[in-house]
Design a protein around this motif. Structure first.
Motif, mmCIF file in Angstrom:
data_model
loop_
_atom_site.group_PDB
_atom_site.id
_atom_site.type_symbol
_atom_site.label_atom_id
_atom_site.label_comp_id
_atom_site.label_asym_id
_atom_site.label_seq_id
_atom_site.Cartn_x
_atom_site.Cartn_y
_atom_site.Cartn_z
ATOM 1 N N SER A 1 138.948 105.659 7.419
ATOM 2 C CA SER A 1 138.718 104.894 8.658
ATOM 3 C C SER A 1 139.450 105.571 9.796
ATOM 4 C CB SER A 1 139.174 103.446 8.499
ATOM 5 O OG SER A 1 140.587 103.363 8.521
ATOM 6 N N GLU B 1 138.957 105.563 16.322
ATOM 7 C CA GLU B 1 137.938 105.784 17.347
ATOM 8 C C GLU B 1 136.799 106.569 16.705
ATOM 9 O OE1 GLU B 1 139.858 109.770 19.399
ATOM 10 O OE2 GLU B 1 140.284 107.800 20.245
ATOM 11 N N PRO B 2 135.611 106.511 17.285
ATOM 12 C CA PRO B 2 134.475 107.204 16.665
ATOM 13 C C PRO B 2 134.655 108.718 16.688
ATOM 14 C CG PRO B 2 133.862 106.308 18.806
ATOM 15 C CD PRO B 2 135.223 105.769 18.498
ATOM 16 N N LEU C 1 128.527 107.670 8.977
ATOM 17 C CA LEU C 1 129.193 106.427 9.384
ATOM 18 C C LEU C 1 128.622 105.247 8.606
ATOM 19 C CD1 LEU C 1 131.034 104.822 11.398
ATOM 20 C CD2 LEU C 1 129.018 104.675 12.879
ATOM 21 N N THR D 1 131.583 99.729 11.375
ATOM 22 C CA THR D 1 132.899 99.437 11.929
ATOM 23 C C THR D 1 133.498 98.203 11.267
ATOM 24 O OG1 THR D 1 131.912 98.130 13.709
ATOM 25 C CG2 THR D 1 132.362 100.461 14.160
ATOM 26 N N GLU E 1 136.367 95.188 11.972
ATOM 27 C CA GLU E 1 137.228 94.517 12.948
ATOM 28 C C GLU E 1 138.508 94.065 12.258
ATOM 29 O OE1 GLU E 1 135.311 91.347 14.948
ATOM 30 O OE2 GLU E 1 133.636 92.567 15.690
ATOM 31 N N ASN F 1 139.286 97.782 16.242
ATOM 32 C CA ASN F 1 138.176 98.273 15.443
ATOM 33 C C ASN F 1 138.547 99.557 14.707
ATOM 34 O OD1 ASN F 1 136.499 96.198 16.177
ATOM 35 N ND2 ASN F 1 135.375 97.364 17.735
ATOM 36 N N ARG F 2 137.974 99.691 13.508
ATOM 37 C CA ARG F 2 138.111 100.919 12.721
ATOM 38 C C ARG F 2 136.698 101.400 12.377
ATOM 39 N NH1 ARG F 2 142.989 103.067 12.979
ATOM 40 N NH2 ARG F 2 142.588 104.145 11.000
ATOM 41 N N TRP F 3 136.467 102.703 12.537
ATOM 42 C CA TRP F 3 135.185 103.306 12.174
ATOM 43 C C TRP F 3 135.312 103.894 10.768
ATOM 44 C CZ3 TRP F 3 136.671 102.371 16.981
ATOM 45 C CH2 TRP F 3 135.699 102.022 17.936
ATOM 46 N N TYR G 1 133.983 106.045 7.565
ATOM 47 C CA TYR G 1 133.138 107.205 7.260
ATOM 48 C C TYR G 1 133.269 107.610 5.796
ATOM 49 C CZ TYR G 1 133.212 107.824 12.366
ATOM 50 O OH TYR G 1 133.112 107.646 13.724
#
Length: 464
Positions: A73, A76-77, A85, A88, A90, A95-97, A99
């Motif tokens: 995670s 930021e993107p 991806l 996301t 919360e 927020n966590r992106w 991958y």
């Protein structure tokens, strides 16, 4: 993936995985309803931190599969990870992106660093070479085209295979690779290390790292290039065309025979019992019965195939069993500057590990390679329709290279595999029956390839 309350992250990842998993090429349950249970397995100590999750797919009919998902995670993107991806999450921290970590070059050093440092923890790293032989500082690149696992190349020095479907026990590719490296086998890649953890309380292979053969080209590419050259020559036979492959086919046969001998050195042999041959014959018949319900064209050759499979039950003595490759074809053989190298000794990935570790006849590997030569010879005409001249040339190329492979095998093994015609014919027919089912479902224009082979084999069986 530790940012925010663990429960928030876990619930969100579970939902993301349930939507993402069916879209992955290595997940075979596409189109099937399954309950997905997601669990955090362990973390790799690295920055950014990788969390390995498992996804347990329960299809409701007693079939359950477990898959490995290394995820990372980010706060930021990351633009170059957009294609992997999951979504996301919360959290209270923001927020966590999320991958697929295997595509994140900032994280994939964690596996090789683990092999070098061998830290104590839930993940167990086993190194088979000196620490300086592990290219820990090389950047990784995910290889495309793989169906069952995910492989990463580190520079030009190492390749890591991450097993997507998890099963309890040591993966045969690790077991065989380690033993063949130990006995000094010449026709395999050196095993650098392996990664293991307990999944549902059982030791389970997660990944393996081998030397990367930078100068290698896989046998399918070389063989099909030879066929292309032949098809471009309107008036030359296979032995006259500039791209004749027979010499390489013969050397490949020798490499397979030598690897079989090395497997004997590492694991030994035993003789098949009469009951085992009867059971093998019955299994072949059952697969044919199933295939007949899928491929109606098999009815024309069913009687001949049944006779071939029935003959296996009558074999008395002389059937030697050993560890084998288990899924051998031209794509599993790499030609380097100096030698042929066989790869991917894990067998059929969807089969149970215990069955993949069982002793079998080395003729099964021979049959797999003979089928591959048949495919290489005919792949260019599969979509071309009925062209008698192209079909003649395809048959000529396939026969020449099948013969060359067997001759090369015989030179090293001390006996031609074609002497065991009953079992070899049955194993090749069994493989072609499987191919017929696969092609009917996935590549209907290629169905004539296994059907033509089965017609030939059935006729040979009638006259044997």
């Amino acid at each position: 993936m530790t940012s925010g309350p663990a429960e928030q992250v876990h619930d969100a990842v579970r939902d993301l995985v349930a939507a993402w998993l069916p879209t992955q090429r290595w997940f075979p349950g596409k189109g099937r309803q399954a309950d997905i249970e997601v669990r955090r397995l362990t973390e790799l100590l690295h920055s950014p931190q990788v969390t390995i999750w498992t996804a347990r797919a329960d299809y409701g009919d007693g079939e359950v599969e477990t898959y490995q998902l290394p995820l990372v995670s980010r706060g930021e993107p990351v633009d170059n990870l957009e294609h992997v991806l999951l979504g996301t999450v919360e959290t209270e921290a923001g927020n966590r992106w999320v991958y697929d970590a295997l595509h994140d070059k900032d994280t994939t050093r964690a596996w090789l660093a683990g092999l070098v440092d061998q830290p104590a923890g839930d993940v167990r790293f086993t190194r088979y070479v000196a620490a300086e032989d592990v290219p820990v500082d090389e950047a990784s690149l995910v290889m495309s085209g793989e169906q069952s696992n995910t492989s990463l190349v580190y520079g030009d020095a190492a390749i890591m295979k991450v097993f997507r479907r998890l099963q309890p026990g040591v993966n045969p590719d690790i077991e065989i690779g380690g033993e063949l490296s130990r006995v000094g086998a010449h026709n395999v890649a050196t095993l650098l290390g392996s990664v293991e953890a307990d999944v549902d309380g059982a030791p389970t292979s997660l990944a393996m790292v081998q030397e990367f053969l930078t100068s290698a080209t896989d046998g399918w590419v070389l063989a099909t290039a030879s066929v292309r050259d032949l098809m471009a020559e309107a008036d030359l036979h296979a032995d006259e065309a500039g791209g004749d492959f027979a010499g390489e086919a013969e050397r490949l046969g020798g490499a397979v025979a030598q690897t079989h001998a090395d497997l004997v050195t590492a694991f030994g042999t035993r003789e098949a019992t009469a009951d085992e041959m009867v059971a093998r014959s019955q299994a072949m018949q059952q697969r044919l019965d199933h295939a007949l319900g899928v491929v109606g064209e098999l009815a024309d050759v069913a009687d001949g195939l049944r006779a071939i499979f029935a003959a296996v039950a009558e074999l008395e003595g002389g059937v030697t069993l050993q560890r084998i490759h288990g899924d051998l074809h031209l794509g599993q053989a790499l030609r380097t500057v100096y030698r042929w190298v066989l790869i991917d000794f894990e067998g059929e990935p969807m089969a149970a590990i215990d069955s993949r570790r069982e002793f079998d006849s080395p003729l099964r590997d021979v049959a797999g390679m003979l089928r591959s030569f048949e495919y290489a010879g005919h792949h260019r005409i599969a979509d071309a329709g009925n062209d008698p001249q192209l079909a003649y040339r395809a048959n000529e190329w396939s026969a020449r290279n099948r013969d060359a492979f067997c001759a090369g095998y015989a030179d090293v093994a001390g006996g031609d595999p074609r002497r065991h015609a009953t079992l070899l014919r049955a194993l090749e027919a069994e493989k072609a029956v499987y191919e017929a089912v696969y092609e009917s479902r996935n590549r209907p224009t290629w169905l004539p390839i296994p059907l033509a082979s089965l017609g030939r084999l059935a006729q040979d069986g009638d006259t044997a």
